[in-house]
Design a protein around this motif. Sequence first.
Motif, mmCIF file in Angstrom:
data_model
loop_
_atom_site.group_PDB
_atom_site.id
_atom_site.type_symbol
_atom_site.label_atom_id
_atom_site.label_comp_id
_atom_site.label_asym_id
_atom_site.label_seq_id
_atom_site.Cartn_x
_atom_site.Cartn_y
_atom_site.Cartn_z
ATOM 1 N N UNK A 295 -12.216 8.660 -6.955
ATOM 2 C CA UNK A 295 -11.612 7.388 -6.540
ATOM 3 C C UNK A 295 -10.091 7.397 -6.563
ATOM 4 N N UNK A 296 -9.494 8.498 -7.067
ATOM 5 C CA UNK A 296 -8.046 8.476 -7.315
ATOM 6 C C UNK A 296 -7.213 8.493 -6.041
ATOM 7 N N UNK A 297 -7.822 8.937 -4.935
ATOM 8 C CA UNK A 297 -7.091 9.018 -3.671
ATOM 9 C C UNK A 297 -7.737 8.130 -2.620
ATOM 10 N N UNK A 298 -6.976 7.903 -1.574
ATOM 11 C CA UNK A 298 -7.522 7.158 -0.434
ATOM 12 C C UNK A 298 -6.702 5.917 -0.149
ATOM 13 N N UNK A 299 -6.235 5.825 1.068
ATOM 14 C CA UNK A 299 -5.365 4.701 1.421
ATOM 15 C C UNK A 299 -6.166 3.447 1.737
ATOM 16 N N UNK A 300 -5.475 2.330 1.562
ATOM 17 C CA UNK A 300 -6.080 1.053 1.944
ATOM 18 C C UNK A 300 -5.476 0.532 3.247
ATOM 19 N N UNK A 301 -4.453 1.225 3.744
ATOM 20 C CA UNK A 301 -3.838 0.857 5.026
ATOM 21 C C UNK A 301 -3.490 -0.628 5.124
ATOM 22 N N UNK A 302 -3.066 -1.170 4.018
ATOM 23 C CA UNK A 302 -2.624 -2.565 4.029
ATOM 24 C C UNK A 302 -3.742 -3.583 4.100
ATOM 25 N N UNK B 193 0.828 -1.208 0.000
ATOM 26 C CA UNK B 193 0.000 0.000 0.000
ATOM 27 C C UNK B 193 0.853 1.245 0.000
ATOM 28 N N UNK B 194 0.173 2.346 -0.370
ATOM 29 C CA UNK B 194 0.835 3.641 -0.497
ATOM 30 C C UNK B 194 0.693 4.431 0.790
ATOM 31 N N UNK B 195 1.300 5.600 0.803
ATOM 32 C CA UNK B 195 1.101 6.540 1.911
ATOM 33 C C UNK B 195 0.528 7.838 1.330
ATOM 34 N N UNK B 196 0.247 8.771 2.193
ATOM 35 C CA UNK B 196 -0.186 10.107 1.751
ATOM 36 C C UNK B 196 -1.476 10.086 0.948
#
Length: 431
Positions: free
Chosen positions: A276-283, A64-67
């Motif tokens: 939908x382009x942003x938003x984390x999935x937090x793993x 997953x990504x950050x920010x």
Amino acid sequence: MKTKLITAQYERLGITPFAVDTVLNAEKEVYNKFEELNQMITYNQLKVIEAMQVYRLCDTHFNWQSGYGYNDSGREVTESIFAKVFGGEDAIVRPLIVNGTHALTLCLTGVLRPGDKMLAISGRPYDTLENVIGTAGPNGSSLMEIGVKYAEINFLEDGSFDEMAIEAALKAEPIKMVYIQRSAGYSFRKAVQIADLEAIVKKVKAIQPETVVMVDNCYGEFLDYREPTEVGADLMAGSLIKNPGGGLALSGGYIVGKSALIELIAAKMTSPGIGKECGLTFGQTRTILQGLFLAPTVAVNALKSAILCAKTYESLGYEVCPSSDAYRSDIIQSVKLGSEDKIVSFCKGIQSASPVDSYVTPLPWDMPGYESPVVMAAGAFVQGSSIELSADAPIREPFVVYYQGGLTYDHGKLGVMSSLSQMERDGVLKK
Ligand SMILES: *Cc1c(COP(=O)(O)O)cnc(C)c1O
């Protein structure tokens, strides 16, 4: 020998001989139904695997990504897989959708504008939506207060759609959204069957092709060969801590439907222009997808447990809905026990059969979003997860308890035995 070992184990778990006998006898009478359900597991399991293969799911999708979370391939693949499995053009699947109510709220606020009309054709929607729509009175934030018009049509006496009233309403004025709740929720009725849903969607579209047909699919996933968005619904939503999370998803909700609608909803979920382009999935993509992988089996285990619960309480003379031989479309089993002490006993029994918090005694409380005090038994690995064995009941006439879940059939079966044992011990069981 084996039977003796099992019986001794039931005894150590506090199950009375009467409960063991009653449930095992009921099981004998419903066992033949399970074969058919196993075929449905096969079909839906294959469907899920196919979607995962088509989108070339791989190990890096679990990172997953950050920010901002731009270009999160795991999130994008997860959403594509849900869209494919449920037959929609696009999907939103996020751990940050806090529950089913939130997923449904996003759909309503994403699609409806001041002056639009929403028509619920399966009676009053689920309790938690009363504040969202405004049927519980003004709260400063409801749809009705920003000028969305709302009307509802109840089911007919026999549980079918009131086609005449629906037709008349659609002929009278433009309807932006027709809203259907598949599951019974806290009402003593049958869930909406996929075939009936398909027929009513056709009728609606024949009169007003532009109307958005939206389905609250909570508790209905993987209990049929097709989902609402595969039979004409434009939009549906549900909770990941119910059927489609397979017991593994830690939190979240999903929305599946037409691309244009998903885009509108995504604009409300984050911001217009971001969608939908942003938003984390937090793993969480691994557990969400592994949960989806298990979901066809888990949902049907819960369904088998519900059938067993129905047969057991039917055999004791209680009114149940649906009946043990009914065709089902959600995992909820309601049992009309008829008094507060019975529903509290039943819930105590479910709680004490749980792997988590088994020593806790459930008591009625005023739960946020619900109209009456509610008693809930939920000894779950995931807080409030009702695909795990659970039971709840609003403390109001006619004192119906709602039993649902069971990640494994054996746990569901233990739950039924335990509810019965507890009622027997509390002296409230009529035999
Ligand atoms: C569970 C459920 C919801 C949403 O409830 P949450 O607790 O917010 O997830 C909505 N409609 C129905 C029919 C449900 O069963």
